[in-house]
Write a protein that holds these residues in place. Structure first.
Motif, PDB file in Angstrom:
ATOM      1  N   SER A  54      40.702 -16.538  40.347  1.00 21.41           N
ATOM      2  CA  SER A  54      40.156 -15.151  40.375  1.00 21.41           C
ATOM      3  C   SER A  54      39.477 -14.824  39.173  1.00 21.41           C
ATOM      4  CB  SER A  54      41.197 -14.128  40.816  1.00 21.41           C
ATOM      5  OG  SER A  54      42.032 -14.123  39.582  1.00 21.41           O
ATOM      6  N   ASP A  55      38.639 -13.986  39.131  1.00 25.33           N
ATOM      7  CA  ASP A  55      38.144 -13.858  37.732  1.00 25.33           C
ATOM      8  C   ASP A  55      38.699 -13.012  36.868  1.00 25.33           C
ATOM      9  OD1 ASP A  55      37.473 -11.400  39.283  1.00 25.33           O
ATOM     10  OD2 ASP A  55      35.473 -11.712  39.617  1.00 25.33           O
ATOM     11  N   ASP A  56      40.035 -12.403  37.369  1.00 24.53           N
ATOM     12  CA  ASP A  56      40.694 -11.561  36.387  1.00 24.53           C
ATOM     13  C   ASP A  56      42.022 -12.434  36.115  1.00 24.53           C
ATOM     14  OD1 ASP A  56      41.744 -11.341  38.854  1.00 24.53           O
ATOM     15  OD2 ASP A  56      42.201  -9.317  38.635  1.00 24.53           O
ATOM     16  N   ALA A  57      41.962 -13.795  35.726  1.00 22.42           N
ATOM     17  CA  ALA A  57      43.045 -14.396  35.777  1.00 22.42           C
ATOM     18  C   ALA A  57      43.266 -14.462  34.126  1.00 22.42           C
ATOM     19  CB  ALA A  57      43.110 -15.943  36.337  1.00 22.42           C
ATOM     20  N   ASN A  58      42.542 -13.979  33.306  1.00 19.87           N
ATOM     21  CA  ASN A  58      42.669 -14.014  31.769  1.00 19.87           C
ATOM     22  C   ASN A  58      42.457 -15.326  31.388  1.00 19.87           C
ATOM     23  OD1 ASN A  58      43.109 -12.496  29.561  1.00 19.87           O
ATOM     24  ND2 ASN A  58      45.331 -12.281  29.606  1.00 19.87           N
ATOM     25  N   LEU A  59      41.495 -16.098  31.999  1.00 17.75           N
ATOM     26  CA  LEU A  59      41.143 -17.470  31.631  1.00 17.75           C
ATOM     27  C   LEU A  59      40.781 -17.773  30.261  1.00 17.75           C
ATOM     28  CD1 LEU A  59      40.873 -20.281  32.665  1.00 17.75           C
ATOM     29  CD2 LEU A  59      38.556 -19.898  33.597  1.00 17.75           C
ATOM     30  N   GLU A  60      39.848 -16.881  29.769  1.00 19.24           N
ATOM     31  CA  GLU A  60      39.548 -17.452  28.299  1.00 19.24           C
ATOM     32  C   GLU A  60      40.584 -17.161  27.262  1.00 19.24           C
ATOM     33  OE1 GLU A  60      35.839 -15.316  26.974  1.00 19.24           O
ATOM     34  OE2 GLU A  60      34.777 -15.946  28.988  1.00 19.24           O
ATOM     35  N   HIS A  61      41.440 -16.153  27.584  1.00 22.58           N
ATOM     36  CA  HIS A  61      42.677 -16.093  26.734  1.00 22.58           C
ATOM     37  C   HIS A  61      43.519 -17.247  26.739  1.00 22.58           C
ATOM     38  CE1 HIS A  61      46.375 -14.575  24.804  1.00 22.58           C
ATOM     39  NE2 HIS A  61      46.916 -15.095  25.937  1.00 22.58           N
ATOM     40  N   TYR A  62      43.652 -17.745  28.066  1.00 23.51           N
ATOM     41  CA  TYR A  62      44.373 -18.964  28.111  1.00 23.51           C
ATOM     42  C   TYR A  62      43.991 -20.213  27.409  1.00 23.51           C
ATOM     43  CZ  TYR A  62      48.162 -16.131  30.379  1.00 23.51           C
ATOM     44  OH  TYR A  62      48.951 -15.024  30.788  1.00 23.51           O
ATOM     45  N   MET A  63      42.648 -20.329  27.762  1.00 23.15           N
ATOM     46  CA  MET A  63      41.835 -21.410  27.275  1.00 23.15           C
ATOM     47  C   MET A  63      41.957 -21.484  25.701  1.00 23.15           C
ATOM     48  SD  MET A  63      38.271 -21.763  29.419  1.00 23.15           S
ATOM     49  CE  MET A  63      37.750 -23.183  28.433  1.00 23.15           C
ATOM     50  N   GLY A  64      41.883 -20.268  25.102  1.00 28.54           N
ATOM     51  CA  GLY A  64      41.922 -20.148  23.615  1.00 28.54           C
ATOM     52  C   GLY A  64      43.415 -20.732  23.150  1.00 28.54           C
ATOM     53  N   ARG A  65      44.462 -20.295  24.005  1.00 27.65           N
ATOM     54  CA  ARG A  65      45.825 -20.832  23.595  1.00 27.65           C
ATOM     55  C   ARG A  65      45.959 -22.283  23.966  1.00 27.65           C
ATOM     56  NH1 ARG A  65      49.482 -21.707  21.100  1.00 27.65           N
ATOM     57  NH2 ARG A  65      51.828 -21.268  21.500  1.00 27.65           N
ATOM     58  N   ALA A  66      45.135 -22.738  24.945  1.00 31.29           N
ATOM     59  CA  ALA A  66      45.409 -24.240  25.199  1.00 31.29           C
ATOM     60  C   ALA A  66      44.787 -24.972  24.171  1.00 31.29           C
ATOM     61  CB  ALA A  66      44.565 -24.434  26.602  1.00 31.29           C
ATOM     62  N   VAL A  67      43.670 -24.478  23.669  1.00 30.81           N
ATOM     63  CA  VAL A  67      42.856 -25.157  22.379  1.00 30.81           C
ATOM     64  C   VAL A  67      43.879 -25.221  21.285  1.00 30.81           C
ATOM     65  CG1 VAL A  67      41.054 -25.028  20.736  1.00 30.81           C
ATOM     66  CG2 VAL A  67      40.726 -24.817  23.371  1.00 30.81           C
ATOM     67  N   GLU A  68      44.382 -24.098  20.963  1.00 30.95           N
ATOM     68  CA  GLU A  68      45.570 -24.003  19.753  1.00 30.95           C
ATOM     69  C   GLU A  68      46.323 -25.097  20.014  1.00 30.95           C
ATOM     70  OE1 GLU A  68      45.087 -19.309  18.598  1.00 30.95           O
ATOM     71  OE2 GLU A  68      46.813 -19.999  19.849  1.00 30.95           O
ATOM     72  N   ILE A  69      47.053 -24.989  21.254  1.00 30.22           N
ATOM     73  CA  ILE A  69      48.231 -25.952  21.641  1.00 30.22           C
ATOM     74  C   ILE A  69      47.574 -27.472  21.421  1.00 30.22           C
ATOM     75  CG2 ILE A  69      49.675 -27.045  23.313  1.00 30.22           C
ATOM     76  CD1 ILE A  69      49.988 -24.250  24.110  1.00 30.22           C
ATOM     77  N   LEU A  70      46.618 -27.788  21.919  1.00 28.02           N
ATOM     78  CA  LEU A  70      46.120 -29.160  21.779  1.00 28.02           C
ATOM     79  C   LEU A  70      45.702 -29.838  20.525  1.00 28.02           C
ATOM     80  CD1 LEU A  70      43.773 -29.107  24.982  1.00 28.02           C
ATOM     81  CD2 LEU A  70      46.023 -30.397  24.718  1.00 28.02           C
ATOM     82  N   GLU A  71      45.016 -28.745  19.528  1.00 28.80           N
ATOM     83  CA  GLU A  71      44.854 -29.103  18.187  1.00 28.80           C
ATOM     84  C   GLU A  71      46.156 -29.205  17.483  1.00 28.80           C
ATOM     85  OE1 GLU A  71      40.615 -26.818  17.161  1.00 28.80           O
ATOM     86  OE2 GLU A  71      42.565 -25.572  17.138  1.00 28.80           O
ATOM     87  N   GLU A  72      47.157 -28.318  17.737  1.00 25.68           N
ATOM     88  CA  GLU A  72      48.332 -28.149  16.875  1.00 25.68           C
ATOM     89  C   GLU A  72      49.209 -29.595  17.003  1.00 25.68           C
ATOM     90  OE1 GLU A  72      52.075 -25.413  15.266  1.00 25.68           O
ATOM     91  OE2 GLU A  72      50.397 -24.790  16.644  1.00 25.68           O
ATOM     92  N   TYR A  73      49.438 -29.791  18.396  1.00 25.56           N
ATOM     93  CA  TYR A  73      50.492 -30.825  18.752  1.00 25.56           C
ATOM     94  C   TYR A  73      49.930 -32.091  19.413  1.00 25.56           C
ATOM     95  CZ  TYR A  73      53.427 -26.326  18.717  1.00 25.56           C
ATOM     96  OH  TYR A  73      53.965 -25.395  18.062  1.00 25.56           O
ATOM     97  N   VAL A  74      48.644 -32.076  19.737  1.00 27.90           N
ATOM     98  CA  VAL A  74      48.186 -33.353  20.321  1.00 27.90           C
ATOM     99  C   VAL A  74      47.121 -34.010  19.270  1.00 27.90           C
ATOM    100  CG1 VAL A  74      46.773 -34.153  22.309  1.00 27.90           C
ATOM    101  CG2 VAL A  74      48.457 -32.486  22.617  1.00 27.90           C
ATOM    102  N   GLY A  75      46.515 -33.352  18.214  1.00 24.77           N
ATOM    103  CA  GLY A  75      45.689 -33.433  17.357  1.00 24.77           C
ATOM    104  C   GLY A  75      44.155 -33.852  17.897  1.00 24.77           C
ATOM    105  N   ALA A  76      44.017 -32.798  18.873  1.00 27.08           N
ATOM    106  CA  ALA A  76      42.585 -32.947  19.536  1.00 27.08           C
ATOM    107  C   ALA A  76      41.350 -32.614  18.501  1.00 27.08           C
ATOM    108  CB  ALA A  76      42.749 -31.859  20.812  1.00 27.08           C
TER     109      ALA A  76
END
Length: 232
Positions: free
Chosen positions: A189-211
């Motif tokens: 759906s278009d109200d799944a708060n996707l951009e927020h969770y993408m931002g959180r995903a980028v933080e996780i990938l940078e911090e713990y995966v070294g993306a």
């Protein structure tokens, strides 16, 4: 950067579907202690604040169930990955430890309640599509038997299906040799708060995966949104 097109047949059934795509380079490692501290905290939060009955109240999970029913797939037999992970937690089974990328993928999924998949893009073709599984189509799931992908939303390249919100195939699975990775958050759906969770995903990938060398975009059918201003 490889982009994923959403097939028109799928869009006609679910016009609000969106794919949050994050492409990056990373070194795959067996485990990350700090990442597992974060995962353990997320697990405790679910254990303290959710029950099995609460799963049906989660909007992002319910949206997937609605789509599955529309395209003729039983959402209780073919659960999306986020629901399957949360059920494991609430049943006291915990989560598997695979590698830093897959473990981060699962953390993003249980936080967002969205199905999330990570793929080795060097093993994929050039024409990536999110579509409805064709009649008689199937593949070998990761750690599973043959999965019937007919009428299941699937990711495919010009050679066939390689993943779905329910379970991915072995074709593009992340292993120790993977370097170029595509992580996809699937919102129905278009109200799944996707951009927020993408931002959180980028933080996780940078911090713990070294993306590194991170590119992001949201696929919305024929449209694509680049240079996202994440709501973190």
């Amino acid at each position: 950067m490889k982009s994923i097109k959403i097939d028109n047949d799928l869009l006609n059934i679910c016009p609000t579907i969106q794919l949050g795509c994050i492409q990056y380079t990373a070194d795959v490692e067996k485990g990350n202690k700090e990442l597992w501290k974060e995962i353990s905290n997320a697990i405790k939060d679910i254990e303290m604040n959710m029950t099995l009955d609460d799963i049906s109240k989660e909007k992002n999970i319910n949206d997937s169930r609605t789509l599955y029913k529309k395209i003729g797939k039983d959402p209780h037999r073919y659960r999306i990955s986020s629901e399957a992970l949360i059920r494991r937690i609430l049943q006291g089974k915990g989560l598997y430890k695979i590698n830093n990328v897959v473990d981060a993928n699962n953390l993003i999924s249980i936080i967002s309640k969205l199905s999330v998949g990570s793929y080795d893009i060097d093993r994929l073709g050039e024409e990536l599509t999110f579509r409805i599984g064709k009649k008689g189509e199937s593949y070998k799931g990761i750690g599973k038997d043959i999965i019937n992908t007919e009428n299941l939303p699937v990711f495919s390249d010009e050679f066939g299906a390689y993943g779905s919100p329910t379970s991915d195939s072995e074709k593009a699975m992340i292993n120790n040799d993977s370097k170029n990775i595509l992580t996809v958050l699937i919102a129905f759906s278009d109200d799944a708060n996707l951009e927020h969770y993408m931002g959180r995903a980028v933080e996780i990938l940078e911090e713990y995966v070294g993306a590194k060398n991170i590119d992001t975009y949201i696929s919305k059918g024929e449209k694509q949104k680049d240079d996202i201003d994440f709501e973190r």
